[in-house]
Write a protein that holds these residues in place. Structure first.
Motif, PDB file in Angstrom:
ATOM      1  N   GLY B  24       0.821  -1.212   0.000  1.00  0.00           N
ATOM      2  CA  GLY B  24       0.000   0.000   0.000  1.00  0.00           C
ATOM      3  C   GLY B  24       0.847   1.251   0.000  1.00  0.00           C
ATOM      4  O   GLY B  24       1.746   1.403  -0.827  1.00  0.00           O
ATOM      5  N   ALA B  25       0.566   2.151   0.938  1.00  0.00           N
ATOM      6  CA  ALA B  25       1.308   3.410   0.994  1.00  0.00           C
ATOM      7  C   ALA B  25       2.735   3.197   1.464  1.00  0.00           C
ATOM      8  O   ALA B  25       3.659   3.883   1.032  1.00  0.00           O
ATOM      9  CB  ALA B  25       0.600   4.387   1.924  1.00  0.00           C
ATOM     10  N   THR B  26       2.932   2.233   2.348  1.00  0.00           N
ATOM     11  CA  THR B  26       4.219   2.134   3.026  1.00  0.00           C
ATOM     12  C   THR B  26       5.106   0.994   2.540  1.00  0.00           C
ATOM     13  O   THR B  26       6.322   1.170   2.416  1.00  0.00           O
ATOM     14  CB  THR B  26       3.989   1.983   4.542  1.00  0.00           C
ATOM     15  N   GLU B  45       1.263  -8.810  -1.744  1.00  0.00           N
ATOM     16  CA  GLU B  45       0.061  -7.974  -1.778  1.00  0.00           C
ATOM     17  C   GLU B  45      -1.151  -8.883  -1.979  1.00  0.00           C
ATOM     18  O   GLU B  45      -1.188  -9.676  -2.917  1.00  0.00           O
ATOM     19  CB  GLU B  45       0.171  -6.930  -2.907  1.00  0.00           C
ATOM     20  N   ALA B  46      -2.139  -8.705  -1.085  1.00  0.00           N
ATOM     21  CA  ALA B  46      -3.322  -9.568  -1.135  1.00  0.00           C
ATOM     22  C   ALA B  46      -4.171  -9.289  -2.382  1.00  0.00           C
ATOM     23  O   ALA B  46      -4.758 -10.184  -2.965  1.00  0.00           O
ATOM     24  CB  ALA B  46      -4.164  -9.369   0.125  1.00  0.00           C
ATOM     25  N   ASN B  85     -14.192   4.245   1.701  1.00  0.00           N
ATOM     26  CA  ASN B  85     -13.825   5.443   2.419  1.00  0.00           C
ATOM     27  C   ASN B  85     -12.582   5.275   3.275  1.00  0.00           C
ATOM     28  O   ASN B  85     -11.968   6.235   3.701  1.00  0.00           O
ATOM     29  CB  ASN B  85     -15.007   5.826   3.315  1.00  0.00           C
ATOM     30  N   GLY B  94      -4.019   2.202  -0.300  1.00  0.00           N
ATOM     31  CA  GLY B  94      -4.787   3.434  -0.122  1.00  0.00           C
ATOM     32  C   GLY B  94      -4.326   4.576  -1.027  1.00  0.00           C
ATOM     33  O   GLY B  94      -5.096   5.503  -1.283  1.00  0.00           O
ATOM     34  N   THR B  99      -6.769  11.233  -1.513  1.00  0.00           N
ATOM     35  CA  THR B  99      -6.895  12.530  -2.162  1.00  0.00           C
ATOM     36  C   THR B  99      -5.569  13.283  -2.145  1.00  0.00           C
ATOM     37  O   THR B  99      -5.504  14.435  -2.541  1.00  0.00           O
ATOM     38  CB  THR B  99      -8.009  13.371  -1.511  1.00  0.00           C
ATOM     39  N   VAL B 101      -3.547  14.650   0.025  1.00  0.00           N
ATOM     40  CA  VAL B 101      -3.210  15.784   0.886  1.00  0.00           C
ATOM     41  C   VAL B 101      -2.086  15.319   1.807  1.00  0.00           C
ATOM     42  O   VAL B 101      -2.252  14.356   2.541  1.00  0.00           O
ATOM     43  CB  VAL B 101      -4.421  16.214   1.743  1.00  0.00           C
ATOM     44  N   VAL B 240      -0.989 -12.996   2.958  1.00  0.00           N
ATOM     45  CA  VAL B 240      -0.208 -13.582   4.053  1.00  0.00           C
ATOM     46  C   VAL B 240      -1.146 -13.804   5.234  1.00  0.00           C
ATOM     47  O   VAL B 240      -1.878 -12.896   5.627  1.00  0.00           O
ATOM     48  CB  VAL B 240       0.959 -12.656   4.446  1.00  0.00           C
ATOM     49  N   THR B 492       0.780   2.561   9.155  1.00  0.00           N
ATOM     50  CA  THR B 492       0.001   3.436  10.025  1.00  0.00           C
ATOM     51  C   THR B 492      -0.342   2.788  11.368  1.00  0.00           C
ATOM     52  O   THR B 492      -0.805   3.482  12.269  1.00  0.00           O
ATOM     53  CB  THR B 492      -1.300   3.844   9.312  1.00  0.00           C
ATOM     54  N   THR B 504      -0.579  10.081   5.723  1.00  0.00           N
ATOM     55  CA  THR B 504       0.173   9.165   4.871  1.00  0.00           C
ATOM     56  C   THR B 504       1.634   9.571   4.688  1.00  0.00           C
ATOM     57  O   THR B 504       2.521   8.718   4.666  1.00  0.00           O
ATOM     58  CB  THR B 504      -0.546   8.985   3.529  1.00  0.00           C
TER      59      THR B 504
HETATM   60  C1  FAD Z   1     -10.844   7.900   0.105  1.00  0.00           C
HETATM   61  C2  FAD Z   1      -9.575   8.074   0.869  1.00  0.00           C
HETATM   62  C3  FAD Z   1      -8.916   9.295   0.881  1.00  0.00           C
HETATM   63  C4  FAD Z   1      -7.717   9.457   1.581  1.00  0.00           C
HETATM   64  N1  FAD Z   1      -7.097  10.642   1.521  1.00  0.00           N
HETATM   65  C5  FAD Z   1      -5.915  10.802   2.148  1.00  0.00           C
HETATM   66  C6  FAD Z   1      -5.203  12.014   2.035  1.00  0.00           C
HETATM   67  O1  FAD Z   1      -5.626  12.932   1.327  1.00  0.00           O
HETATM   68  N2  FAD Z   1      -4.037  12.152   2.697  1.00  0.00           N
HETATM   69  C7  FAD Z   1      -3.536  11.152   3.479  1.00  0.00           C
HETATM   70  O2  FAD Z   1      -2.496  11.351   4.069  1.00  0.00           O
HETATM   71  N3  FAD Z   1      -4.187   9.971   3.591  1.00  0.00           N
HETATM   72  C8  FAD Z   1      -5.355   9.771   2.945  1.00  0.00           C
HETATM   73  N4  FAD Z   1      -6.007   8.578   3.036  1.00  0.00           N
HETATM   74  C9  FAD Z   1      -5.441   7.528   3.895  1.00  0.00           C
HETATM   75  C10 FAD Z   1      -4.360   6.721   3.242  1.00  0.00           C
HETATM   76  O3  FAD Z   1      -4.885   6.032   2.141  1.00  0.00           O
HETATM   77  C11 FAD Z   1      -3.816   5.755   4.273  1.00  0.00           C
HETATM   78  O4  FAD Z   1      -3.345   6.488   5.366  1.00  0.00           O
HETATM   79  C12 FAD Z   1      -2.649   4.897   3.781  1.00  0.00           C
HETATM   80  O5  FAD Z   1      -2.984   4.256   2.589  1.00  0.00           O
HETATM   81  C13 FAD Z   1      -2.260   3.881   4.819  1.00  0.00           C
HETATM   82  O6  FAD Z   1      -1.121   3.213   4.439  1.00  0.00           O
HETATM   83  P1  FAD Z   1      -0.804   1.735   4.908  1.00  0.00           P
HETATM   84  O7  FAD Z   1       0.444   1.348   4.209  1.00  0.00           O
HETATM   85  O8  FAD Z   1      -0.844   1.688   6.393  1.00  0.00           O
HETATM   86  O9  FAD Z   1      -2.014   0.857   4.404  1.00  0.00           O
HETATM   87  P2  FAD Z   1      -2.611   0.639   2.939  1.00  0.00           P
HETATM   88  O10 FAD Z   1      -2.251   1.720   2.015  1.00  0.00           O
HETATM   89  O11 FAD Z   1      -4.048   0.334   3.141  1.00  0.00           O
HETATM   90  O12 FAD Z   1      -1.854  -0.647   2.433  1.00  0.00           O
HETATM   91  C14 FAD Z   1      -2.004  -1.912   2.986  1.00  0.00           C
HETATM   92  C15 FAD Z   1      -1.872  -2.912   1.852  1.00  0.00           C
HETATM   93  O13 FAD Z   1      -1.628  -4.188   2.410  1.00  0.00           O
HETATM   94  C16 FAD Z   1      -2.404  -5.147   1.756  1.00  0.00           C
HETATM   95  N5  FAD Z   1      -2.613  -6.225   2.724  1.00  0.00           N
HETATM   96  C17 FAD Z   1      -3.314  -6.162   3.876  1.00  0.00           C
HETATM   97  N6  FAD Z   1      -3.253  -7.331   4.530  1.00  0.00           N
HETATM   98  C18 FAD Z   1      -2.476  -8.142   3.787  1.00  0.00           C
HETATM   99  C19 FAD Z   1      -2.049  -9.492   3.950  1.00  0.00           C
HETATM  100  N7  FAD Z   1      -2.393 -10.200   5.032  1.00  0.00           N
HETATM  101  N8  FAD Z   1      -1.272 -10.047   2.990  1.00  0.00           N
HETATM  102  C20 FAD Z   1      -0.910  -9.304   1.888  1.00  0.00           C
HETATM  103  N9  FAD Z   1      -1.304  -8.031   1.691  1.00  0.00           N
HETATM  104  C21 FAD Z   1      -2.075  -7.459   2.641  1.00  0.00           C
HETATM  105  C22 FAD Z   1      -3.655  -4.414   1.368  1.00  0.00           C
HETATM  106  O14 FAD Z   1      -4.316  -5.043   0.278  1.00  0.00           O
HETATM  107  C23 FAD Z   1      -3.122  -3.034   1.021  1.00  0.00           C
HETATM  108  O15 FAD Z   1      -2.797  -2.920  -0.347  1.00  0.00           O
HETATM  109  C24 FAD Z   1      -7.189   8.384   2.327  1.00  0.00           C
HETATM  110  C25 FAD Z   1      -7.845   7.163   2.334  1.00  0.00           C
HETATM  111  C26 FAD Z   1      -9.009   6.993   1.605  1.00  0.00           C
HETATM  112  C27 FAD Z   1      -9.648   5.664   1.610  1.00  0.00           C
END
Ligand code: FAD
Ligand code: SF4
Lengths: 203, 527
Positions: B24-26, B45-46, B85, B94, B99, B101, B240, B492, B504
């Motif tokens: 995802g993001a990270t 990635e799932a 959402n 995500g 969006t 920001v 996973v 996160t 993010t």
């Molecule tokens: C509509 C919307 C608008 C947003 N706008 C903003 C914004 O403007 N600014 C901002 O800072 N943030 C925003 N966010 C939030 C941002 O998307 C999240 O903070 C960020 O994506 C979180 O990163 P992450 O890496 O923790 O998780 P994610 O980006 O959700 O990534 C996790 C990934 O891991 C995968 N995964 C999960 N479990 C497993 C598993 N067991 N095995 C393999 N893969 C797995 C998932 O499929 C996913 O692709 C928004 C979110 C949404 C939904």
């Protein structure tokens, strides 16, 4: 819609397929589908049967594919259960109240029942009337306001790719966008549809 | 080519240096850095591997497919709405539909306990992250104003601010100016000028549906290609479901499901980047005889102190057309109310963003705020173009009873579904109240009439927080699990407090810092 020649190909196909008349339902029985359409007619205040049929068909497809929303509240049944037993309860309530199917009721009678369901003033078992109503309304709104005719009606510009928008500030429009008549704006202000013209302080 | 699966899995039968869970993001940030350092990396990635030109469409309904869809349960007095959402699925996670920001956290966000007497201090400071913020802002790159009025960084941003802003965002500016409040164009991971073959934004407003011209940053289009170039192996469609651990509490790799079949991948270290719900869930799912409460959970803190941002929507009607679908969804912001006010009325605060609306987003607010249907619903819809919306990002304080736990129900792949339990605390409600009141004032000062106020939430955080004390936190300041030397969390889920900024950029900065540390530890022979 008149802009559809300007959409990218994938978007064009998605929207076109949304305009297709629905086939036979696969999740709902014909009776359930009829009840769904009757409820949609009242909830969406839409007389065009073709649009209602499309919305109902797309809800049927959504439930068949179990696309889901990815979550639900503890204690609230799955959406498939909410829809199926909710529609059955709607009809049962009509029969109990008026000795007629929901389908036969007058618009006022239908609205009365729907209002009671929304407020939870009816005792149902297995599912909560409010849970059913919220699920039905939210799903209906999602599919209905994804119909291109409705976009035109509310003045939504629709998918704008690859063209995009350039003139985006207050009072500005790109050359191809629909114009509003100034009289209409005035009229709206008089009718209390807004507190008067906005002053543009930052330009 | 792997003969069993028909997919080009290179390293299935070898022990690799690092497995990363979640693209995802990270995850892709970590993958890029470890790959560039020459480590052998498998990134899981799932969800699917999206291809922008094939899979992204300018349609709200259709693009819900980028959300996490496996079954989840919610509970608590303010059970959040998840779905599109909240979380992403598929390569890019995500960031495909965020969006974009990207403000930094404020220096005070890392010290709320010391400064405000609430929440908890982070084991790191703003200064620890500042160099990573800077690198990311250059790399993505971020557009923003020459002078940013708030927090620890006042610009200039690498790319110029996105000007002009659309009417729906001018509303916030006008209202703030009248009230003597500072406002600014938001820092955005969206191009205001070309960058490496990507064109500037064309204001079509579909950022939350995936950006077709690639003007918006996502890890899908940015970090993933760079990670692949650096030799990282990406396995999408692979969930996973268990982290494997030996008798010495060393992690040995992961087990994953691909098309219903289980496989294993051995690794010297594992980094989990699966989001604030899925990361704690995976640790809980990995419980075994020696760790009945799940991995990394000696403190009992796995799944605790989960947070969302309060995200109430305030919508006002104007007499002139606003055309809320034009322009990037969020373009202007005020962070004037970010920290605790002097009068003691609440701790910490909120940001306010002007927020454009496509029809489904707008109608959802209408039905939620009014319960309208029938004639009333259609009347509101007909005036769609006359409404402008402000959205709050309200700080929510960590609480032990906001949790991620496992339920008895199974999801679509047969794993116990997560239960997300959330209720606001008293201070959270005070923040919301103040934020909503301020939104009303701004909208009214701009000449609008407030008609709709709808509760909502955004951004998931916490659940595996960092801390220097192993009894009340899951990872240390580097993202390393206190209980397992070679298990890291870098998403996160490690947030200690929520801040009132979109999270993010901070999550990616933390992830990058953890990646650097992992490289150092490999070089020192500690992993
Ligand atoms: C509509 C919307 C608008 C947003 N706008 C903003 C914004 O403007 N600014 C901002 O800072 N943030 C925003 N966010 C939030 C941002 O998307 C999240 O903070 C960020 O994506 C979180 O990163 P992450 O890496 O923790 O998780 P994610 O980006 O959700 O990534 C996790 C990934 O891991 C995968 N995964 C999960 N479990 C497993 C598993 N067991 N095995 C393999 N893969 C797995 C998932 O499929 C996913 O692709 C928004 C979110 C949404 C939904
Ligand atoms: S508004 Fe700009 S960044 Fe957002 S989707 Fe459209 S082109 Fe991409």
């Amino acid at each position: 819609m008149k802009e559809q020649d300007r959409w990218d190909e994938n978007t064009y196909h998605v929207i076109q397929s949304r305009l297709k008349a629905p086939g036979m339902p696969t999740f709902f029985s014909p009776q359930e589908l009829a009840l769904l359409k009757a409820a949609l007619h009242r909830l969406l205040d839409e007389e065009d049967q073709a649009i209602i049929a499309r919305v109902a068909g797309q809800i049927d497809e959504h439930l068949t594919e179990k696309r889901g929303q990815g979550y639900r509240k503890v204690g609230v049944p799955k959406e498939e259960v909410l829809f199926r037993s909710g529609l059955a309860w709607l009809d049962a309530t009509a029969l109990q109240r008026y000795e007629q199917s929901f389908l036969q009721l007058t618009p006022q009678e239908k609205d009365e029942i729907l209002g009671q369901v929304q407020r939870g003033e009816i005792a149902w078992t297995e599912i909560g009337p409010k849970d059913f109503f919220n699920k039905l309304l939210n799903t209906a709104v999602d599919f209905f306001f994804s119909q291109p005719e409705i976009w035109s009606e509310i003045g939504y510009g629709g998918p704008a790719y690859p063209r995009g928008y350039y003139r985006i500030e207050y009072g500005l429009k790109d050359p191809w966008e629909a114009r509003l008549k100034p009289e209409l704006v005035e009229e709206r202000a008089k009718a209390g549809m807004g507190p008067g013209p906005v002053r543009r302080v930052d330009r | 080519m792997n003969h069993e699966t028909g997919l080009p899995w290179r390293n299935l039968n070898e022990e690799v240096d690092v497995v990363i869970v979640g693209a995802g993001a990270t995850g892709p940030v970590v993958a890029q850095e470890l790959g560039r350092a020459g480590l052998s990396v498998v990134l899981f990635e799932a969800g699917p591997y999206w291809e922008v030109s094939r899979d992204f469409v300018s349609d709200e309904l259709h693009m819900r497919k980028t959300a996490w869809r496996f079954h989840r349960l919610t509970a608590g007095s303010d059970a959040p709405e998840l779905g599109h959402n909240i979380s992403g699925s598929g390569v890019g996670g995500g960031t495909n539909h965020f969006t974009a920001v990207v403000p930094r956290f404020f220096p005070s966000d890392f010290r709320t306990k010391t400064i405000d007497g609430v929440g908890e201090d982070w084991p790191i400071t703003y200064e620890d992250l500042a160099p990573y913020y800077e690198q990311l802002e250059k790399e993505i790159p971020v557009s923003g104003p020459k002078h940013y009025p708030w927090g620890g960084f006042h610009g200039p941003y690498p790319y110029p601010a996105r000007e002009p802003v659309a009417a729906t965002h001018q509303v916030l500016r006008i209202g703030c100016e009248k009230l003597g409040i500072q406002s600014s164009v938001a820092p955005l991971a969206i191009l205001s000028a070309p960058f490496q073959g990507r064109p500037p934004c064309i204001n079509r407003g579909f950022c939350a549906q995936g950006c077709l011209p690639n003007s918006k940053f996502s890890t899908l289009i940015h970090h993933i290609p760079r990670a692949l170039d650096a030799g990282v192996e990406l396995r999408h469609g692979s969930m996973v479901h268990r982290i494997l651990v030996n008798k010495d509490d060393r992690v040995e790799g992961v087990a994953f499901l691909f098309q219903g079949k289980e496989y294993r991948q051995r690794a010297k270290a594992v980094v989990v980047c699966a989001s604030a719900i899925e990361t704690p869930r995976l640790l809980l799912l990995s419980a075994d005889g020696r760790h009945p409460q799940g991995l990394a959970n000696r403190s009992g803190m796995v799944g605790k102190c989960f947070m969302v941002h309060s995200g109430h929507e305030v919508v006002a009607r104007f007499s002139e057309e606003i055309l809320p679908y034009k322009g990037t969804p969020i373009l202007t912001t005020t962070q004037d109310f970010y920290e605790s006010p002097g009068d003691g009325s609440r701790a910490r605060g909120f940001s306010i963003h002007a927020h454009g609306s496509r029809p489904l987003a707008f109608m959802k607010i209408v039905t939620k705020a009014t319960g309208a249907w029938g004639r009333h619903l259609r009347e509101m819809a007909r005036d769609y173009n006359y409404f402008a919306r402000l959205t709050i990002v309200g700080e929510v304080l960590p609480q032990m009873n906001n949790t991620i736990t496992l339920s008895d129900e199974k999801d679509e792949v047969g794993l116990p579904s997560p239960v997300v339990t959330f209720s606001y605390g008293d201070n959270d409600r005070k923040v919301i109240e103040a934020a909503v009141a301020m939104c009303k004032q701004v909208l009214e000062a701009a000449g609008g009439r407030v008609e709709l106020i709808s509760p909502d939430t955004s951004h998931m955080l916490g659940g595996c927080r960092m801390g220097s004390n192993p009894t009340d936190s899951v990872v240390d300041g580097w993202g390393r699990c206190h209980d397992h030397k070679n298990l890291f969390l870098a998403d996160t889920s490690v947030f200690v407090t929520s801040g009132a900024s979109n999270p993010t950029l901070t999550a990616m900065a933390l992830a990058w810092r953890t990646a650097d540390y992992i490289v150092q530890e490999f070089r020192a022979g500690n992993l």
